[in-house]
Design a protein around this motif. Structure first.
Motif, short mmCIF file in Angstrom:
data_model
loop_
_atom_site.label_atom_id
_atom_site.label_comp_id
_atom_site.label_asym_id
_atom_site.label_seq_id
_atom_site.Cartn_x
_atom_site.Cartn_y
_atom_site.Cartn_z
N ARG A 29 42.61 -5.18 -29.13
CA ARG A 29 43.31 -4.25 -28.23
C ARG A 29 42.47 -3.81 -27.04
NH1 ARG A 29 48.10 -3.57 -29.95
NH2 ARG A 29 48.48 -4.12 -32.10
N ARG A 30 41.45 -4.60 -26.67
CA ARG A 30 40.68 -4.26 -25.48
C ARG A 30 40.96 -5.34 -24.43
NH1 ARG A 30 36.40 -7.83 -25.40
NH2 ARG A 30 36.48 -9.11 -27.26
N ALA A 31 40.64 -5.04 -23.17
CA ALA A 31 40.79 -6.06 -22.13
C ALA A 31 39.64 -7.05 -22.27
CB ALA A 31 40.76 -5.39 -20.77
N ALA A 32 39.93 -8.33 -22.16
CA ALA A 32 38.87 -9.34 -22.29
C ALA A 32 38.50 -9.88 -20.92
CB ALA A 32 39.38 -10.46 -23.17
N THR A 33 37.40 -10.61 -20.85
CA THR A 33 37.04 -11.29 -19.60
C THR A 33 37.63 -12.69 -19.62
OG1 THR A 33 35.05 -12.25 -20.55
CG2 THR A 33 34.83 -10.06 -19.55
N ARG A 34 37.68 -13.32 -18.45
CA ARG A 34 38.21 -14.68 -18.37
C ARG A 34 37.38 -15.63 -19.24
NH1 ARG A 34 38.13 -19.25 -15.22
NH2 ARG A 34 36.26 -18.60 -14.13
N ASP A 35 36.08 -15.43 -19.27
CA ASP A 35 35.23 -16.32 -20.09
C ASP A 35 35.53 -16.18 -21.58
OD1 ASP A 35 34.04 -17.39 -17.92
OD2 ASP A 35 32.21 -16.19 -18.04
N GLU A 36 35.84 -14.98 -22.01
CA GLU A 36 36.16 -14.81 -23.44
C GLU A 36 37.46 -15.53 -23.81
OE1 GLU A 36 34.85 -10.63 -25.17
OE2 GLU A 36 35.63 -10.44 -23.14
N LEU A 37 38.39 -15.59 -22.85
CA LEU A 37 39.68 -16.24 -23.14
C LEU A 37 39.54 -17.76 -23.22
CD1 LEU A 37 42.07 -14.28 -20.72
CD2 LEU A 37 41.44 -13.73 -23.08
N THR A 45 42.17 -31.11 -24.93
CA THR A 45 40.96 -31.46 -25.67
C THR A 45 39.67 -31.04 -24.96
OG1 THR A 45 42.16 -33.29 -26.58
CG2 THR A 45 39.78 -33.33 -26.89
N GLY A 46 39.55 -31.31 -23.69
CA GLY A 46 38.27 -31.05 -23.00
C GLY A 46 38.06 -29.62 -22.57
N GLY A 47 39.05 -28.74 -22.73
CA GLY A 47 38.91 -27.34 -22.35
C GLY A 47 38.54 -27.19 -20.87
N ARG A 48 37.83 -26.12 -20.56
CA ARG A 48 37.54 -25.79 -19.17
C ARG A 48 36.74 -26.89 -18.46
NH1 ARG A 48 35.23 -19.83 -17.96
NH2 ARG A 48 37.35 -19.09 -18.36
N THR A 49 35.91 -27.60 -19.23
CA THR A 49 35.10 -28.68 -18.63
C THR A 49 36.01 -29.75 -18.04
OG1 THR A 49 33.46 -28.27 -20.32
CG2 THR A 49 33.27 -30.35 -19.15
N SER A 50 37.06 -30.11 -18.76
CA SER A 50 37.91 -31.18 -18.21
C SER A 50 38.81 -30.64 -17.10
CB SER A 50 38.71 -31.90 -19.31
OG SER A 50 39.71 -31.09 -19.80
N THR A 51 39.14 -29.36 -17.12
CA THR A 51 39.88 -28.77 -15.99
C THR A 51 39.04 -28.87 -14.71
OG1 THR A 51 41.09 -27.30 -17.44
CG2 THR A 51 40.93 -26.62 -15.14
N ARG A 52 37.74 -28.55 -14.84
CA ARG A 52 36.86 -28.65 -13.66
C ARG A 52 36.75 -30.10 -13.20
NH1 ARG A 52 32.72 -24.55 -16.56
NH2 ARG A 52 33.49 -22.61 -15.62
N ALA A 53 36.66 -31.03 -14.15
CA ALA A 53 36.53 -32.45 -13.78
C ALA A 53 37.78 -32.93 -13.05
CB ALA A 53 36.28 -33.29 -15.02
N LEU A 54 38.96 -32.50 -13.51
CA LEU A 54 40.20 -32.91 -12.84
C LEU A 54 40.30 -32.26 -11.45
CD1 LEU A 54 42.81 -34.60 -13.06
CD2 LEU A 54 43.91 -32.62 -14.15
N ALA A 55 39.85 -31.01 -11.35
CA ALA A 55 39.86 -30.33 -10.04
C ALA A 55 38.95 -31.06 -9.05
CB ALA A 55 39.43 -28.87 -10.20
N ASP A 56 37.80 -31.55 -9.53
CA ASP A 56 36.91 -32.33 -8.67
C ASP A 56 37.58 -33.64 -8.26
OD1 ASP A 56 34.92 -30.44 -8.86
OD2 ASP A 56 33.80 -31.49 -10.43
N LEU A 57 38.21 -34.30 -9.24
CA LEU A 57 38.81 -35.61 -8.98
C LEU A 57 39.90 -35.52 -7.91
CD1 LEU A 57 38.23 -38.38 -10.36
CD2 LEU A 57 40.29 -38.01 -11.73
N ALA A 77 45.43 -22.57 -14.99
CA ALA A 77 45.88 -21.96 -13.73
C ALA A 77 44.87 -20.89 -13.28
CB ALA A 77 47.27 -21.35 -13.91
N ARG A 78 44.40 -20.07 -14.23
CA ARG A 78 43.43 -19.02 -13.86
C ARG A 78 42.10 -19.64 -13.43
NH1 ARG A 78 46.41 -16.61 -18.07
NH2 ARG A 78 45.02 -17.44 -19.66
N THR A 79 41.70 -20.74 -14.09
CA THR A 79 40.46 -21.41 -13.69
C THR A 79 40.56 -21.93 -12.26
OG1 THR A 79 39.96 -22.04 -15.97
CG2 THR A 79 38.92 -23.35 -14.25
N LEU A 80 41.69 -22.56 -11.92
CA LEU A 80 41.86 -23.12 -10.57
C LEU A 80 41.87 -22.03 -9.51
CD1 LEU A 80 44.53 -25.91 -11.24
CD2 LEU A 80 42.04 -26.04 -11.33
N ALA A 81 42.45 -20.88 -9.85
CA ALA A 81 42.50 -19.77 -8.89
C ALA A 81 41.12 -19.11 -8.77
CB ALA A 81 43.54 -18.75 -9.33
N ALA A 82 40.48 -18.82 -9.91
CA ALA A 82 39.22 -18.07 -9.89
C ALA A 82 38.07 -18.91 -9.35
CB ALA A 82 38.88 -17.59 -11.30
#
Ligand SMILES: C[S@@+](CC[C@H](N)C(=O)[O-])C[C@H]1O[C@@H](n2cnc3c(N)ncnc32)[C@H](O)[C@@H]1O
Length: 280
Positions: A29-37, A45-57, A77-82
């Motif tokens: 019941r507390r607010a979390a940070t983006r990293d905790e989410l 499968t690749g989580g945030r690492t593969s999101t970054r790789a696709l954004a680079d590609l 979506a939050r990773t691409l915005a932040a």
């Protein structure tokens, strides 16, 4: 399956439980940070690492308008915005995921640049030529008519815009995948095409290939690590179990076996709508 049956089946597989309440409870019941989410909000499968790789590609740049097709609970979506300064509209068929995506985005104060709407990728509720990038991770496995899907994606892309895609496709071994997987409890909701057929359908929709990477080996390694960690420590309080209601251990094990046995391959690709494309 008619469209009402299909919509119900996707919602039953991914949602139909009060996910937002469950997430709030698991976060204490507390607010979390983006990293905790990040331990659960990137549902591929690749989580945030593969999101970054696709954004680079796809060379995602600040200010670009992105449509995330099958946006889940909104982590990508939050990773691409932040991290890349994109403005992102998420579309997802699962009502509970859309609600949770909005709740999490508000929790970390990002609602101005990241929005979510419930809807079907097969009938995108957007005007022609609206987006710089259409983005989709681990969603097309649930979509039966990929010719129609890719035509819809091309329609909403600006001329010169890009389609960035990650997905599992049918592997060289042929035959059925082992269920349950994260995307389907049985063959009823699983629609895998081979890489060759997928290329044909993309091309047929008027999109041209720019990048095509086979990331199966990396995904198998990720699944192996996840399966080993699960055996060693059991479910982590803030892991996949937050958003996946049942059979998480079997789904992790089947990710690994399906990859190792050649029943699936994983790809990361970029296609482009020609800059001189006339009309939609
Ligand atoms: C494995 S999850 C991936 C979620 C997100 N892309 C991510 O990587 O975190 C697949 C998502 O596709 C969505 N989905 C399946 N079929 C869909 C359709 N026809 N239209 C829109 N979304 C769909 C599901 O509701 C689910 O959220």
């Amino acid at each position: 399956m008619g469209s009402a049956g299909y919509h119900g089946a996707v919602n039953a597989h991914y949602g139909d439980f009060d996910l937002s309440a469950r997430i709030r409870e698991m976060l204490g019941r507390r607010a979390a940070t983006r990293d905790e989410l990040a331990a659960f909000d990137e549902f591929h499968t690749g989580g945030r690492t593969s999101t970054r790789a696709l954004a680079d590609l796809v060379a995602l740049a600040p200010g670009m308008l992105v449509l995330d097709v099958g946006s889940g609970v909104g982590g990508p979506a939050r990773t691409l915005a932040a991290e890349r300064g994109a403005r992102v509209a998420g579309l997802d068929l699962t009502r509970d995921f859309c609600r949770a995506a909005r709740m999490l985005t508000a929790m970390i104060g990002m609602s101005a640049g990241v929005t979510f709407q419930q809807g079907d990728a097969l009938a995108l509720p957007y005007a022609d030529e609206r987006f710089d990038v259409v983005w989709s991770q681990n969603t097309i496995m649930n979509i039966p008519d990929k010719g129609r899907l890719f035509a819809e994606i091309r329609r909403v892309l600006k001329p010169g815009g890009a389609f960035a895609l990650e997905a599992a496709l049918a592997g060289p071994a042929g035959g059925e995948v082992r269920y349950p997987t994260f995307w389907a409890g049985s063959a009823e909701l699983s629609f895998l095409d081979t890489p060759g057929r997928t290329r044909e359908l993309l091309l047929g929709a008027g999109l041209t290939v720019e990048e095509w990477e086979d990331v199966t080996a990396a995904n198998v390694e990720q699944a192996r690590q996840r399966a080993t960690a699960r055996r060693a420590t059991g479910a982590r309080p803030l892991g996949r179990d937050v958003i996946v209601r049942d059979a998480v251990t079997e789904k992790i094990d089947n990710s690994l076996r399906n990859g190792l046995e050649g029943r699936i391959v994983a790809v990361r690709v970029v296609y482009r709508k020609p800059a001189d494309a006339g009309g939609a």
